[in-house]
Scaffold this motif. Structure first.
Motif, PDB file in Angstrom:
ATOM      1  N   ASP A  33       0.815  -1.204   0.000  1.00  0.00           N
ATOM      2  CA  ASP A  33       0.000   0.000   0.000  1.00  0.00           C
ATOM      3  C   ASP A  33       0.851   1.258   0.000  1.00  0.00           C
ATOM      4  OD1 ASP A  33      -2.455  -1.521   2.158  1.00  0.00           O
ATOM      5  OD2 ASP A  33      -2.399  -1.374  -0.022  1.00  0.00           O
ATOM      6  N   PHE A  34       1.945   1.238   0.757  1.00  0.00           N
ATOM      7  CA  PHE A  34       2.821   2.386   0.826  1.00  0.00           C
ATOM      8  C   PHE A  34       4.264   1.919   0.637  1.00  0.00           C
ATOM      9  CE2 PHE A  34      -0.916   3.772   3.169  1.00  0.00           C
ATOM     10  CZ  PHE A  34      -1.142   5.009   2.581  1.00  0.00           C
ATOM     11  N   PRO A  35       5.101   2.777   0.072  1.00  0.00           N
ATOM     12  CA  PRO A  35       6.494   2.391  -0.181  1.00  0.00           C
ATOM     13  C   PRO A  35       7.322   2.517   1.087  1.00  0.00           C
ATOM     14  CG  PRO A  35       6.164   4.656  -0.828  1.00  0.00           C
ATOM     15  CD  PRO A  35       4.820   4.155  -0.374  1.00  0.00           C
ATOM     16  N   PRO A  36       8.576   2.048   1.060  1.00  0.00           N
ATOM     17  CA  PRO A  36       9.473   2.291   2.196  1.00  0.00           C
ATOM     18  C   PRO A  36       9.608   3.790   2.442  1.00  0.00           C
ATOM     19  CG  PRO A  36      10.433   0.703   0.669  1.00  0.00           C
ATOM     20  CD  PRO A  36       9.212   1.259  -0.010  1.00  0.00           C
ATOM     21  N   LYS A  37       9.915   4.175   3.684  1.00  0.00           N
ATOM     22  CA  LYS A  37       9.948   5.581   4.045  1.00  0.00           C
ATOM     23  C   LYS A  37      10.883   6.396   3.148  1.00  0.00           C
ATOM     24  CE  LYS A  37       8.506   5.450   8.890  1.00  0.00           C
ATOM     25  NZ  LYS A  37       8.918   5.639  10.296  1.00  0.00           N
ATOM     26  N   GLU A  38      12.033   5.836   2.811  1.00  0.00           N
ATOM     27  CA  GLU A  38      12.993   6.570   1.991  1.00  0.00           C
ATOM     28  C   GLU A  38      13.039   6.023   0.566  1.00  0.00           C
ATOM     29  OE1 GLU A  38      16.537   8.270   4.024  1.00  0.00           O
ATOM     30  OE2 GLU A  38      16.037   6.845   5.605  1.00  0.00           O
ATOM     31  N   TRP A  39      11.862   5.716   0.030  1.00  0.00           N
ATOM     32  CA  TRP A  39      11.773   5.131  -1.299  1.00  0.00           C
ATOM     33  C   TRP A  39      12.407   6.017  -2.370  1.00  0.00           C
ATOM     34  CZ3 TRP A  39       9.553   7.384  -5.521  1.00  0.00           C
ATOM     35  CH2 TRP A  39       8.707   8.468  -5.318  1.00  0.00           C
ATOM     36  N   SER A  40      12.334   7.322  -2.175  1.00  0.00           N
ATOM     37  CA  SER A  40      12.801   8.235  -3.222  1.00  0.00           C
ATOM     38  C   SER A  40      14.304   8.139  -3.465  1.00  0.00           C
ATOM     39  CB  SER A  40      12.428   9.684  -2.870  1.00  0.00           C
ATOM     40  OG  SER A  40      13.044  10.076  -1.659  1.00  0.00           O
ATOM     41  N   LEU A  41      15.058   7.645  -2.483  1.00  0.00           N
ATOM     42  CA  LEU A  41      16.510   7.504  -2.635  1.00  0.00           C
ATOM     43  C   LEU A  41      16.896   6.176  -3.264  1.00  0.00           C
ATOM     44  CD1 LEU A  41      17.762   8.856   0.819  1.00  0.00           C
ATOM     45  CD2 LEU A  41      17.045  10.134  -1.190  1.00  0.00           C
ATOM     46  N   MET A  42      15.936   5.286  -3.383  1.00  0.00           N
ATOM     47  CA  MET A  42      16.216   3.923  -3.810  1.00  0.00           C
ATOM     48  C   MET A  42      16.265   3.792  -5.326  1.00  0.00           C
ATOM     49  SD  MET A  42      13.801   2.205  -0.840  1.00  0.00           S
ATOM     50  CE  MET A  42      14.062   0.506  -1.291  1.00  0.00           C
ATOM     51  N   ASP A  43      16.546   2.574  -5.768  1.00  0.00           N
ATOM     52  CA  ASP A  43      16.765   2.288  -7.182  1.00  0.00           C
ATOM     53  C   ASP A  43      15.568   1.528  -7.751  1.00  0.00           C
ATOM     54  OD1 ASP A  43      18.954   2.237  -9.345  1.00  0.00           O
ATOM     55  OD2 ASP A  43      18.291   0.147  -9.297  1.00  0.00           O
ATOM     56  N   PRO A  44      15.303   1.650  -9.054  1.00  0.00           N
ATOM     57  CA  PRO A  44      14.227   0.860  -9.662  1.00  0.00           C
ATOM     58  C   PRO A  44      14.356  -0.638  -9.410  1.00  0.00           C
ATOM     59  CG  PRO A  44      14.948   2.553 -11.172  1.00  0.00           C
ATOM     60  CD  PRO A  44      15.891   2.607 -10.006  1.00  0.00           C
ATOM     61  N   GLY A  45      15.582  -1.096  -9.187  1.00  0.00           N
ATOM     62  CA  GLY A  45      15.782  -2.501  -8.856  1.00  0.00           C
ATOM     63  C   GLY A  45      15.170  -2.890  -7.532  1.00  0.00           C
ATOM     64  N   ASP A  46      14.832  -1.885  -6.717  1.00  0.00           N
ATOM     65  CA  ASP A  46      14.176  -2.120  -5.432  1.00  0.00           C
ATOM     66  C   ASP A  46      12.653  -2.060  -5.548  1.00  0.00           C
ATOM     67  OD1 ASP A  46      16.682  -2.204  -4.013  1.00  0.00           O
ATOM     68  OD2 ASP A  46      16.766  -0.030  -4.229  1.00  0.00           O
ATOM     69  N   ASN A  47      12.167  -2.075  -6.788  1.00  0.00           N
ATOM     70  CA  ASN A  47      10.722  -2.071  -7.081  1.00  0.00           C
ATOM     71  C   ASN A  47      10.028  -0.758  -6.707  1.00  0.00           C
ATOM     72  OD1 ASN A  47      10.658  -4.757  -8.132  1.00  0.00           O
ATOM     73  ND2 ASN A  47      10.739  -5.521  -6.024  1.00  0.00           N
ATOM     74  N   SER A 452      10.532  13.195   5.631  1.00  0.00           N
ATOM     75  CA  SER A 452      11.673  14.072   5.909  1.00  0.00           C
ATOM     76  C   SER A 452      11.505  14.745   7.264  1.00  0.00           C
ATOM     77  CB  SER A 452      11.814  15.120   4.797  1.00  0.00           C
ATOM     78  OG  SER A 452      12.990  15.904   4.991  1.00  0.00           O
ATOM     79  N   THR A 453      12.442  15.596   7.570  1.00  0.00           N
ATOM     80  CA  THR A 453      12.509  16.279   8.859  1.00  0.00           C
ATOM     81  C   THR A 453      11.402  17.311   9.018  1.00  0.00           C
ATOM     82  OG1 THR A 453      14.140  17.718   7.790  1.00  0.00           O
ATOM     83  CG2 THR A 453      14.978  15.991   9.225  1.00  0.00           C
ATOM     84  N   THR A 454      10.868  17.412  10.227  1.00  0.00           N
ATOM     85  CA  THR A 454       9.918  18.447  10.604  1.00  0.00           C
ATOM     86  C   THR A 454      10.319  18.975  11.994  1.00  0.00           C
ATOM     87  OG1 THR A 454       8.416  16.636  11.248  1.00  0.00           O
ATOM     88  CG2 THR A 454       7.913  17.802   9.203  1.00  0.00           C
ATOM     89  N   PRO A 455       9.829  20.145  12.392  1.00  0.00           N
ATOM     90  CA  PRO A 455      10.327  20.798  13.615  1.00  0.00           C
ATOM     91  C   PRO A 455      10.271  19.939  14.872  1.00  0.00           C
ATOM     92  CG  PRO A 455       9.020  22.335  12.341  1.00  0.00           C
ATOM     93  CD  PRO A 455       8.866  20.993  11.667  1.00  0.00           C
ATOM     94  N   ASP A 456      11.144  20.317  15.810  1.00  0.00           N
ATOM     95  CA  ASP A 456      11.211  19.686  17.134  1.00  0.00           C
ATOM     96  C   ASP A 456      11.591  18.220  17.052  1.00  0.00           C
ATOM     97  OD1 ASP A 456      10.403  22.131  18.338  1.00  0.00           O
ATOM     98  OD2 ASP A 456       8.322  21.646  17.903  1.00  0.00           O
TER      99      ASP A 456
END
Length: 546
Positions: A33-47, A452-456
């Motif tokens: 349903d949802f990708p890994p948290k840091e999906w945007s850094l990953m490779d197409p080989g990681d689906n 990503s990062t948010t305050p506090d």
């Protein structure tokens, strides 16, 4: 009573449909349903359709890098965030807190950057839309004027006033309707849930409970219908208090529009103390780079620069980067004067890249912004701008600032305009909210469900081209850091030319049910790819050495 019940029933059906569509936008073809948290850094080989940042670092092992300064023009940044420690630019020529302009750059105590929407007595928090400001100014001149009385020399401005007036009235009315709708919905969800639990004497409602209701009371029937729709759309484990809390965000958003953004009587500019009539004035503002709510800017900064070497939170894209914080974006529309000064400040104080995750539909002082963009261009500074979240084709719909100088066809050579992508190669690959343009958007980057990062010292997932722009800025910083001989113009070309192409990928046109070829939504027809960009940079620098 019956009419109001019918109206509320229709309204909740509408909002759940919208919420479902928003969820569908992020669906993948696999069962996740949802990708890994840091999906945007990953490779197409990681689906997932990430930008291959981790793979890019395999080429950069044992390679030296130089620190690159990236200016984040935004709402402010929480410079004390645990995952941004060591990643915030420090003006070494300025002694913090001594009330003296030690480096004589025109800004007192600008240790971490500058705030162009603040003054001696505080900061601008909310502001109006640019549309509202233009509407107020032109209404004074043309509000009650008969068209036949308009002088020939003012005809063009009068026609512009009519366009502004129509736009303002339509969008203001829509915002007011949305505010009333979400306020009513938010208040009634918990109330109806509690009403039915008391009526049925149960601790938790189920669909069977609702089916068992036998009443002619219109309020009970309305409550049953609304709660039933939520069950059908969310499931029987629906948490009505959580849903109500989520809707508070919508209430606040549209409430701010009604109370501030479209409020013709509201003008917070006096707190700054500048001469607003002079778009080229410098030196105003204060050194509060956090502001009242730095959530957006902190999220942007983390995408670019969150510490990759600690065990906390997330990993940013660039590993040797400093974030210069330039606050110029309130809750509402940024002002051209502040944007122009923010760009100039960043350039003059050493930024090589400027991220601009903001935009608006009107730009009355565009000339001042254009001059600042030209100044950045002359100094070799790369500007990266979010394409906007209105599901519009910017080939024929304005989103400012932009790379076009004035009314000419000349464009800035140091500019990248970024659309937002999602994680799967299906028809929802493009963010449903993202602006696009075959002639105006350069390339796409991840902008859906970006963690990503948010305050506090917190972390959250946001959606928007606001997230896609810093992903691109992070890749640009990576290239400039490891290949410092590359110019901003070369880095821009590398990012565009190395973008990953998709063979005949059909996607939903943002805001439509129409399928189009992904390559027709931007100039490059591609998705940024850090690995391919590094490979291209490597080959270019090797050729130079030989």
């Amino acid at each position: 009573m019956k009419n109001s019940v019918r109206g509320l029933f229709a309204a909740i059906l509408l909002v759940l449909t919208v919420l479902n569509n928003a969820q569908a936008q992020g669906e993948k073809q696999d069962s996740t349903d949802f990708p890994p948290k840091e999906w945007s850094l990953m490779d197409p080989g990681d689906n997932v359709q990430g930008i291959s940042v981790e793979k890019a670092y395999s080429i950069l092992k044992n390679k030296r890098s130089e620190t690159v300064v990236v200016a984040v023009i935004d709402s402010g940044v929480d410079i004390d965030h645990e995952d941004l420690q060591g990643k915030i630019w420090i003006n070494e020529g300025e002694i913090e807190g001594n009330g003296i302009d030690d480096d004589k750059n025109g800004y007192v105590d600008d240790r971490y950057g500058w705030n162009f929407i603040g003054g001696k007595t505080g900061n601008v928090e909310q502001d109006t839309y640019e549309l509202t400001r233009i509407y107020v100014n032109l209404k004074e001149k043309y509000g009650d004027m008969d068209a036949s009385k308009v002088k020939k020399k003012n005809k063009a401005e009068y026609e512009y006033w009519l366009k502004v007036k129509a736009d303002f009235e339509e969008t203001h009315d829509k915002a007011n309707q949305q505010y009333v709708f979400y306020s009513t919905l938010q208040k009634n969800i918990v109330r109806f849930n509690n009403l039915l639990k008391a009526y049925l004497d149960v601790e938790k409602l189920s669909m069977d409970d609702l089916r068992a209701i036998d009443s002619e009371d219109s309020t009970i029937l309305a409550a049953r219908n609304i709660i039933g729709i939520i069950f059908q759309n969310v499931g029987e484990d629906a948490d009505f208090e959580a849903i109500s809390e989520e809707l508070e965000g919508a209430v606040e958003h549209f409430g701010n529009q009604v109370n501030y953004a479209f409020n013709t009587e509201f003008d917070p500019r006096s707190v700054i103390g500048d001469n607003y009539a002079n778009p080229y004035e410098r030196g105003y503002g204060n050194n509060d780079v956090k502001g009242h709510d730095p959530s957006h800017g902190t999220h942007v900064a983390g995408i670019i620069a969150a510490n990759r070497d600690n065990e906390l939170g997330i990993q940013g894209i660039a590993d040797n980067v400093k974030i210069m914080v330039v606050r110029a974006v309130p809750d509402g529309d940024e002002r051209d004067k502040d944007v122009a000064n923010a760009i100039i400040y960043a350039v003059d104080n050493g930024a090589r890249i400027i991220n601009m995750s903001f935009g608006k539909s009107y730009s009355p002082q565009k000339e001042a912004v254009d001059k600042a963009v030209k100044y950045a261009e002359s100094k070799g500074v790369l500007l990266i701008h979010a394409a906007g979240n209105s599901s519009k084709n910017t080939d024929n719909s304005d989103n400012f600032p932009n790379k076009i100088y004035g009314d000419t066809k000349t464009t800035a050579s140091n500019w990248l305009e970024i659309g937002a992508s999602s994680w799967g190669t299906n028809e929802q690959f493009v963010g449903s909210f993202s602006n696009y343009g075959k002639n105006t958007v350069d390339v796409f980057a991840p902008g859906v469900n970006i963690y990503s990062t948010t305050p506090d010292n917190t972390y959250q997932s946001f959606n928007g081209t606001s997230m896609a722009a810093p992903a691109t800025a992070g890749v640009a910083a990576l290239l400039m850091s490891y290949y410092p001989e590359l110019t901003a113009f070369q880095v821009r070309d590398i990012i565009v030319k190395s973008s990953r192409k998709f063979d005949a990928l059909q996607v939903l046109k943002p805001g439509k049910e129409e399928l189009v070829d992904f390559k027709d939504l931007s100039i490059s027809g591609g998705l940024i790819n850090a690995y391919e960009a590094v490979k291209m940079a490597e080959s270019m620098t090797i050729k130079k050495e030989n």
